[in-house]
Design a protein around this motif. Sequence first.
Motif, PDB file in Angstrom:
ATOM      1  N   GLY A  56       0.592  -1.255  -0.046  1.00 16.87           N
ATOM      2  CA  GLY A  56       0.210  -0.067   0.059  1.00 16.87           C
ATOM      3  C   GLY A  56       0.832   1.263   0.037  1.00 16.87           C
ATOM      4  N   ASP A  57       2.163   0.993   0.185  1.00 20.48           N
ATOM      5  CA  ASP A  57       2.919   2.396   0.002  1.00 20.48           C
ATOM      6  C   ASP A  57       3.686   2.608  -1.126  1.00 20.48           C
ATOM      7  OD1 ASP A  57       2.694   2.470   3.147  1.00 20.48           O
ATOM      8  OD2 ASP A  57       4.578   1.562   3.513  1.00 20.48           O
ATOM      9  N   SER A  58       3.756   3.871  -1.360  1.00 16.63           N
ATOM     10  CA  SER A  58       4.548   4.070  -2.788  1.00 16.63           C
ATOM     11  C   SER A  58       6.115   4.069  -2.335  1.00 16.63           C
ATOM     12  CB  SER A  58       4.379   5.781  -2.930  1.00 16.63           C
ATOM     13  OG  SER A  58       4.904   6.173  -4.103  1.00 16.63           O
ATOM     14  N   VAL A  59       6.731   3.290  -3.339  1.00 15.39           N
ATOM     15  CA  VAL A  59       8.299   3.205  -3.040  1.00 15.39           C
ATOM     16  C   VAL A  59       9.225   3.520  -4.337  1.00 15.39           C
ATOM     17  CG1 VAL A  59       7.923   1.411  -1.134  1.00 15.39           C
ATOM     18  CG2 VAL A  59       8.314   0.554  -3.955  1.00 15.39           C
ATOM     19  N   VAL A  60      10.226   3.626  -3.783  1.00 18.87           N
ATOM     20  CA  VAL A  60      11.360   3.739  -5.128  1.00 18.87           C
ATOM     21  C   VAL A  60      12.308   2.638  -5.022  1.00 18.87           C
ATOM     22  CG1 VAL A  60      13.376   5.105  -6.160  1.00 18.87           C
ATOM     23  CG2 VAL A  60      11.372   6.412  -5.132  1.00 18.87           C
ATOM     24  N   ALA A  61      12.259   1.915  -6.044  1.00 21.02           N
ATOM     25  CA  ALA A  61      13.057   0.579  -5.975  1.00 21.02           C
ATOM     26  C   ALA A  61      14.137   0.507  -6.987  1.00 21.02           C
ATOM     27  CB  ALA A  61      11.985  -0.407  -6.513  1.00 21.02           C
ATOM     28  N   VAL A  62      15.447   0.117  -6.837  1.00 19.34           N
ATOM     29  CA  VAL A  62      16.371  -0.031  -7.802  1.00 19.34           C
ATOM     30  C   VAL A  62      16.795  -1.264  -7.728  1.00 19.34           C
ATOM     31  CG1 VAL A  62      18.960   0.623  -7.997  1.00 19.34           C
ATOM     32  CG2 VAL A  62      17.286   2.427  -6.975  1.00 19.34           C
ATOM     33  N   GLY A  63      17.110  -1.877  -8.971  1.00 18.90           N
ATOM     34  CA  GLY A  63      17.540  -3.181  -9.114  1.00 18.90           C
ATOM     35  C   GLY A  63      17.900  -3.544 -10.503  1.00 18.90           C
ATOM     36  N   ARG A  64      17.852  -4.749 -11.026  1.00 21.72           N
ATOM     37  CA  ARG A  64      18.092  -5.281 -12.270  1.00 21.72           C
ATOM     38  C   ARG A  64      16.836  -5.825 -13.062  1.00 21.72           C
ATOM     39  NH1 ARG A  64      22.096  -4.351 -14.993  1.00 21.72           N
ATOM     40  NH2 ARG A  64      23.593  -5.076 -13.111  1.00 21.72           N
ATOM     41  N   PHE A  65      16.460  -4.950 -13.825  1.00 22.52           N
ATOM     42  CA  PHE A  65      15.086  -5.441 -14.634  1.00 22.52           C
ATOM     43  C   PHE A  65      15.338  -6.513 -15.631  1.00 22.52           C
ATOM     44  CE2 PHE A  65      12.322  -4.690 -18.311  1.00 22.52           C
ATOM     45  CZ  PHE A  65      11.130  -4.794 -17.739  1.00 22.52           C
ATOM     46  N   THR A  66      14.335  -7.545 -15.684  1.00 27.07           N
ATOM     47  CA  THR A  66      14.289  -8.400 -16.519  1.00 27.07           C
ATOM     48  C   THR A  66      13.123  -8.665 -17.121  1.00 27.07           C
ATOM     49  OG1 THR A  66      14.013 -10.408 -14.956  1.00 27.07           O
ATOM     50  CG2 THR A  66      16.320 -10.009 -15.436  1.00 27.07           C
ATOM     51  N   LEU A  75      11.873  -7.244 -11.184  1.00 29.67           N
ATOM     52  CA  LEU A  75      12.900  -6.485 -10.684  1.00 29.67           C
ATOM     53  C   LEU A  75      13.560  -7.241  -9.594  1.00 29.67           C
ATOM     54  CD1 LEU A  75      14.265  -3.479 -10.906  1.00 29.67           C
ATOM     55  CD2 LEU A  75      12.865  -3.069  -8.904  1.00 29.67           C
ATOM     56  N   GLU A  76      14.916  -7.705  -9.675  1.00 26.89           N
ATOM     57  CA  GLU A  76      15.813  -8.114  -8.745  1.00 26.89           C
ATOM     58  C   GLU A  76      16.167  -7.232  -7.934  1.00 26.89           C
ATOM     59  OE1 GLU A  76      15.979 -11.218  -7.994  1.00 26.89           O
ATOM     60  OE2 GLU A  76      14.925 -11.927  -9.844  1.00 26.89           O
ATOM     61  N   VAL A  77      15.644  -6.641  -6.587  1.00 25.07           N
ATOM     62  CA  VAL A  77      15.956  -5.773  -5.896  1.00 25.07           C
ATOM     63  C   VAL A  77      17.117  -5.472  -5.189  1.00 25.07           C
ATOM     64  CG1 VAL A  77      15.064  -4.496  -3.758  1.00 25.07           C
ATOM     65  CG2 VAL A  77      13.339  -5.269  -5.523  1.00 25.07           C
ATOM     66  N   GLU A  78      17.948  -4.242  -5.560  1.00 21.26           N
ATOM     67  CA  GLU A  78      19.054  -3.871  -4.511  1.00 21.26           C
ATOM     68  C   GLU A  78      18.652  -3.040  -3.630  1.00 21.26           C
ATOM     69  OE1 GLU A  78      21.665  -2.091  -7.511  1.00 21.26           O
ATOM     70  OE2 GLU A  78      21.521  -3.632  -8.783  1.00 21.26           O
ATOM     71  N   SER A  79      17.652  -2.334  -3.562  1.00 17.69           N
ATOM     72  CA  SER A  79      17.176  -1.282  -2.407  1.00 17.69           C
ATOM     73  C   SER A  79      16.127  -0.743  -2.653  1.00 17.69           C
ATOM     74  CB  SER A  79      18.235  -0.060  -2.504  1.00 17.69           C
ATOM     75  OG  SER A  79      18.109   0.660  -3.667  1.00 17.69           O
ATOM     76  N   VAL A  80      15.206  -0.479  -1.653  1.00 16.47           N
ATOM     77  CA  VAL A  80      13.854  -0.047  -1.502  1.00 16.47           C
ATOM     78  C   VAL A  80      13.837   1.132  -0.522  1.00 16.47           C
ATOM     79  CG1 VAL A  80      11.318  -0.424  -1.289  1.00 16.47           C
ATOM     80  CG2 VAL A  80      12.964  -2.153  -2.194  1.00 16.47           C
ATOM     81  N   LEU A  81      13.232   2.200  -1.153  1.00 19.10           N
ATOM     82  CA  LEU A  81      13.118   3.629  -0.062  1.00 19.10           C
ATOM     83  C   LEU A  81      11.705   4.025  -0.238  1.00 19.10           C
ATOM     84  CD1 LEU A  81      16.415   5.532  -1.163  1.00 19.10           C
ATOM     85  CD2 LEU A  81      15.918   4.164   1.057  1.00 19.10           C
ATOM     86  N   ALA A  82      11.186   4.614   0.829  1.00 19.14           N
ATOM     87  CA  ALA A  82       9.692   5.077   0.754  1.00 19.14           C
ATOM     88  C   ALA A  82       9.891   6.275  -0.170  1.00 19.14           C
ATOM     89  CB  ALA A  82       9.385   5.588   2.381  1.00 19.14           C
ATOM     90  N   ALA A  83       8.908   6.412  -1.157  1.00 19.15           N
ATOM     91  CA  ALA A  83       8.988   7.521  -1.811  1.00 19.15           C
ATOM     92  C   ALA A  83       8.427   8.813  -1.196  1.00 19.15           C
ATOM     93  CB  ALA A  83       8.018   7.140  -3.175  1.00 19.15           C
ATOM     94  N   GLU A  84       8.888   9.744  -1.608  1.00 26.57           N
ATOM     95  CA  GLU A  84       8.184  11.308  -1.170  1.00 26.57           C
ATOM     96  C   GLU A  84       6.987  11.452  -2.009  1.00 26.57           C
ATOM     97  OE1 GLU A  84      11.142  14.362  -0.816  1.00 26.57           O
ATOM     98  OE2 GLU A  84      12.679  13.160  -0.003  1.00 26.57           O
TER      99      GLU A  84
END
Length: 86
Positions: A56-66, A75-84
């Motif tokens: 239910g939260d908005s996030v920014v995710a970084v990782g390898r897309f396949t 998305l093989e996630v490297e990091s996830v942060l709450a989105a402003e």
Amino acid sequence: MTLEQLTGAPADFDGERVRTRGTVQGLDDPEHYWIETTPRNRLAVRPGSAVAGQVGDSVVAVGRFTWRPDEGRRLEVESVLAAEEP
């Protein structure tokens, strides 16, 4: 990179490291998680434990897309942060 870009031309980004934003969604049986902007613009997140507590939260995710035609987008996630909020 927006989810719309990733879903509109997934082959163009296959294997690339991306940063994208969406709302976390999930199902319990079988347990799996994804981020989305609309039901059409979904991206599976692995491992699911990276976002399990953020449904239910908005996030920014970084990782390898396949992308595979028979498996979909992931998305093989490297990091996830709450989105402003915008």
